[in-house]
Design a protein around this motif. Sequence first.
Motif: not given
Length: 196
Positions: A98, A101-102, A104-105, A131, A133
């Motif tokens: 998670t 992912s954040q 990456d955003h 990975h 990212v």
Amino acid sequence: ELLEYLHHAGPALEPTFRQFLAQGQPELREVALRAMRVTRQYGQVGRLLELLTRKSLVDHDVIAATLSVLIDRLHDELRETAGESTPRRTVLNTLRGTVLSQLDHAVEHWETLTHPREIVEAILILGEPHHPVVKRVLWHAPEACRSWATGLLLESRHPGVLRLIAESLTEAYPHPKVFEAIRTRRDPEFLAALLR
């Protein structure tokens, strides 16, 4: 015991953290940030990243420091539970996914970030060489982001980044800066990580 309780009560405290962080007063945010550091509120990383895009805030340094503390503690917990097949390890792996992912955003909105180093280093600390990212910040992100990432390979002494460099050697095509780090770095932390 109280800290453990507060750590696990994170979802119930979510509205309180959200309200304190959203307030315009740095003093209230500092209270929330201190509580987040102490109780390891990894679920708040996305909110911290959002705050780091608000140019009008005056306390970006404290927010970025809180992000770094949470990333360090998550890294340490993942390292402590390596090789385990426990519910705690499952939760930590989910949290790592998670958080990556954040992060990456956040990289997708690179031009709005106030503390790019902390964000890129967090990705390198938590990510594995394969990975998506990690691959993005090293190969495909905006040039400034790639520059931060490759620079960190050459200078960061964080155990997570050192682990990433060593593990990159198992990849078919490691980033060229991995080889440059091996060729040029002489700091004891790097050499010890490579030997391990």
